[in-house]
Scaffold this motif. Structure first.
Motif, PDB file in Angstrom:
ATOM      1  N   ALA A  95      53.123  31.945  48.243  1.00 52.31           N
ATOM      2  CA  ALA A  95      52.862  33.267  48.832  1.00 52.31           C
ATOM      3  C   ALA A  95      51.621  33.909  48.230  1.00 52.31           C
ATOM      4  CB  ALA A  95      54.086  34.186  48.661  1.00 52.31           C
ATOM      5  N   THR A  96      50.574  33.133  48.078  1.00 50.66           N
ATOM      6  CA  THR A  96      49.326  33.630  47.511  1.00 50.66           C
ATOM      7  C   THR A  96      48.698  34.647  48.451  1.00 50.66           C
ATOM      8  OG1 THR A  96      48.981  31.488  46.456  1.00 50.66           O
ATOM      9  CG2 THR A  96      47.067  32.935  46.630  1.00 50.66           C
ATOM     10  N   GLY A  97      48.238  35.767  47.861  1.00 48.74           N
ATOM     11  CA  GLY A  97      47.642  36.820  48.670  1.00 48.74           C
ATOM     12  C   GLY A  97      46.615  37.617  47.917  1.00 48.74           C
ATOM     13  N   LYS A  98      46.214  38.740  48.497  1.00 47.03           N
ATOM     14  CA  LYS A  98      45.084  39.502  47.984  1.00 47.03           C
ATOM     15  C   LYS A  98      45.362  40.186  46.655  1.00 47.03           C
ATOM     16  CE  LYS A  98      46.226  43.523  50.898  1.00 47.03           C
ATOM     17  NZ  LYS A  98      46.650  44.395  49.792  1.00 47.03           N
ATOM     18  N   ASP A  99      46.601  40.316  46.263  1.00 48.19           N
ATOM     19  CA  ASP A  99      46.909  40.963  44.991  1.00 48.19           C
ATOM     20  C   ASP A  99      47.037  39.965  43.839  1.00 48.19           C
ATOM     21  OD1 ASP A  99      47.022  43.508  46.179  1.00 48.19           O
ATOM     22  OD2 ASP A  99      49.101  43.196  46.791  1.00 48.19           O
ATOM     23  N   ASP A 100      46.766  38.702  44.105  1.00 49.65           N
ATOM     24  CA  ASP A 100      46.993  37.659  43.098  1.00 49.65           C
ATOM     25  C   ASP A 100      45.725  37.275  42.353  1.00 49.65           C
ATOM     26  OD1 ASP A 100      49.811  36.963  43.256  1.00 49.65           O
ATOM     27  OD2 ASP A 100      49.376  36.261  45.287  1.00 49.65           O
ATOM     28  N   GLY A 117      41.423  24.144  47.073  1.00 50.48           N
ATOM     29  CA  GLY A 117      42.292  25.212  46.606  1.00 50.48           C
ATOM     30  C   GLY A 117      41.524  26.481  46.285  1.00 50.48           C
ATOM     31  N   VAL A 118      40.366  26.343  45.642  1.00 53.11           N
ATOM     32  CA  VAL A 118      39.526  27.501  45.335  1.00 53.11           C
ATOM     33  C   VAL A 118      39.172  28.244  46.615  1.00 53.11           C
ATOM     34  CG1 VAL A 118      37.240  28.214  44.541  1.00 53.11           C
ATOM     35  CG2 VAL A 118      38.573  26.562  43.203  1.00 53.11           C
ATOM     36  N   GLN A 119      38.694  27.509  47.602  1.00 55.22           N
ATOM     37  CA  GLN A 119      38.225  28.145  48.840  1.00 55.22           C
ATOM     38  C   GLN A 119      39.371  28.765  49.629  1.00 55.22           C
ATOM     39  OE1 GLN A 119      34.896  25.734  50.846  1.00 55.22           O
ATOM     40  NE2 GLN A 119      35.885  24.213  49.538  1.00 55.22           N
ATOM     41  N   ILE A 120      40.505  28.078  49.666  1.00 55.99           N
ATOM     42  CA  ILE A 120      41.643  28.592  50.419  1.00 55.99           C
ATOM     43  C   ILE A 120      42.204  29.836  49.754  1.00 55.99           C
ATOM     44  CG2 ILE A 120      44.010  28.086  51.141  1.00 55.99           C
ATOM     45  CD1 ILE A 120      43.002  25.119  51.432  1.00 55.99           C
ATOM     46  N   ALA A 121      42.320  29.815  48.418  1.00 55.33           N
ATOM     47  CA  ALA A 121      42.803  30.994  47.699  1.00 55.33           C
ATOM     48  C   ALA A 121      41.883  32.187  47.922  1.00 55.33           C
ATOM     49  CB  ALA A 121      42.934  30.688  46.209  1.00 55.33           C
ATOM     50  N   ARG A 122      40.575  31.944  47.942  1.00 57.27           N
ATOM     51  CA  ARG A 122      39.631  33.023  48.214  1.00 57.27           C
ATOM     52  C   ARG A 122      39.816  33.536  49.649  1.00 57.27           C
ATOM     53  NH1 ARG A 122      37.610  36.334  45.796  1.00 57.27           N
ATOM     54  NH2 ARG A 122      35.473  36.276  46.627  1.00 57.27           N
ATOM     55  N   ALA A 123      40.019  32.610  50.588  1.00 57.31           N
ATOM     56  CA  ALA A 123      40.226  33.030  51.973  1.00 57.31           C
ATOM     57  C   ALA A 123      41.504  33.849  52.130  1.00 57.31           C
ATOM     58  CB  ALA A 123      40.277  31.806  52.881  1.00 57.31           C
ATOM     59  N   LEU A 124      42.489  33.587  51.271  1.00 55.86           N
ATOM     60  CA  LEU A 124      43.740  34.354  51.284  1.00 55.86           C
ATOM     61  C   LEU A 124      43.591  35.694  50.568  1.00 55.86           C
ATOM     62  CD1 LEU A 124      46.238  31.430  50.550  1.00 55.86           C
ATOM     63  CD2 LEU A 124      45.973  32.660  52.715  1.00 55.86           C
ATOM     64  N   GLY A 125      42.421  35.940  49.991  1.00 56.18           N
ATOM     65  CA  GLY A 125      42.131  37.225  49.371  1.00 56.18           C
ATOM     66  C   GLY A 125      42.320  37.290  47.877  1.00 56.18           C
ATOM     67  N   ALA A 126      42.643  36.180  47.238  1.00 55.36           N
ATOM     68  CA  ALA A 126      42.957  36.178  45.811  1.00 55.36           C
ATOM     69  C   ALA A 126      41.702  36.068  44.953  1.00 55.36           C
ATOM     70  CB  ALA A 126      43.899  35.026  45.493  1.00 55.36           C
ATOM     71  N   ARG A 127      41.841  36.490  43.721  1.00 51.72           N
ATOM     72  CA  ARG A 127      40.856  36.203  42.681  1.00 51.72           C
ATOM     73  C   ARG A 127      41.185  34.821  42.119  1.00 51.72           C
ATOM     74  NH1 ARG A 127      40.919  38.741  36.578  1.00 51.72           N
ATOM     75  NH2 ARG A 127      38.997  37.747  35.819  1.00 51.72           N
TER      76      ARG A 127
END
Length: 305
Positions: free
Chosen positions: A142-147, A162-172
């Protein structure tokens, strides 16, 4: 059809170029004319017998699970696709036999998605397995922008997705990698840290309150994850079953047409790039496997059929 195949477990010496009949086409399957297929470490690990306890094998085995190509023929009940469609797939089946290192491969519809217009054939072939691995792990957590996400092995084939997808999901994103890969990771939107002794302190310096998500794509890093995970944080691994005893998830990528289509959408939106390290002709699969076995390629290894 031409294909690379083997008749027994072993190293690259068991691979031979051969001629095989066209694959049969079951209901719900596509016959795909292969343009490109990419190499993943699991391909040569299976060939060495590494998954023998898990999967049945039917010889001769054509290895390979990643593919990009055009639909040559459709099976019964396949309204999603038509002859001539450009597709990509993580074409793993329930047993080891007819893979993608051949001129044609049968692909279950549940594994296929439209090829992104923005990607070349080589790039599209390099996306499915590694991209889905990263996508499924991060979305399951449930990775999102607050993570704040820590990615172990951020410069690797799965980790860079993983780096790019996490960024696309809004995460740091904080990612472990050797210093030679730090500039490339910064370009992807990652804050790189060198792995090895002192890693916990380096991560804590960037995230004093801890990370909320940890994604392990290398194995052997559970102690680090535990030391930097914030209270209530989530973590998972594709390489270390010990996470199950530490409140984490142990994951294995599944064929997933919807997830693959989402990766294609991210690629066409400019949020996901596929790096191709080297291409080989089909007959040089042994050389491609040997390069993969070095573990030193910064990008995907692709066969052009």
């Amino acid at each position: 059809m031409r294909a690379m195949a083997y008749e027994t477990y072993g190293g690259t010496e068991v691979l031979t170029e051969t001629r095989l009949p066209l694959p049969k086409l079951a209901p719900g399957e596509l016959l795909v004319r292969v343009k490109c297929a990419s190499v993943n470490p699991v391909d040569w690990k299976i060939m060495a017998g590494g998954l023998d306890p898990l999967m049945d094998v039917v010889y001769p085995v054509v290895p390979g699970w990643d593919v990009a190509g055009t639909v040559e023929r459709v099976g019964i009940d396949t309204p999603e696709f038509a002859v001539g469609d450009e597709v990509m797939a993580y074409a793993r089946k329930d047993y080891v036999h007819g893979g993608t290192f051949a001129e044609y491969v049968s692909v279950p519809v549940r594994a296929a998605a439209a090829k992104p217009a923005s990607l070349s054939w080589q790039e599209a072939a390099g996306l499915p397995l590694a991209g889905l691995t990263a996508y499924q792990l991060l979305t399951r957590l449930a990775t999102g922008k607050d993570d704040t996400v820590l990615i172990h092995g951020a410069a690797g084939g799965v980790g860079s997705f993983g780096v790019q997808i996490a960024r696309a999901l809004g995460a740091r994103v904080i990612g472990t990698a050797s210093p030679r890969n730090h500039d490339r990771l910064r370009e992807l939107g990652c804050e790189p840290v060198e792995y090895g002794e002192g890693l916990v302190d380096r991560v804590r310096a960037l995230a004093p309150d801890g990370v909320t998500v940890a994604a392990d794509f290398v194995g052997g890093v559970l102690d680090v994850t535990r030391a930097v995970l914030a209270e209530g944080g989530r973590h998972a691994s594709i390489a270390d079953p010990a996470v199950l005893g530490a409140g984490g998830q142990w994951m294995w990528v599944r064929p997933d047409a919807e997830g693959l289509a989402e990766l294609g959408r991210l690629a066409d939106a400019g949020q996901l790039k596929v790096t191709v390290a080297k291409t080989f002709p089909l007959a040089q699969l042994a050389e491609a496997f040997e390069l993969s076995q070095t573990g030193r390629t910064a990008g995907k290894i692709v066969l052009e059929v």
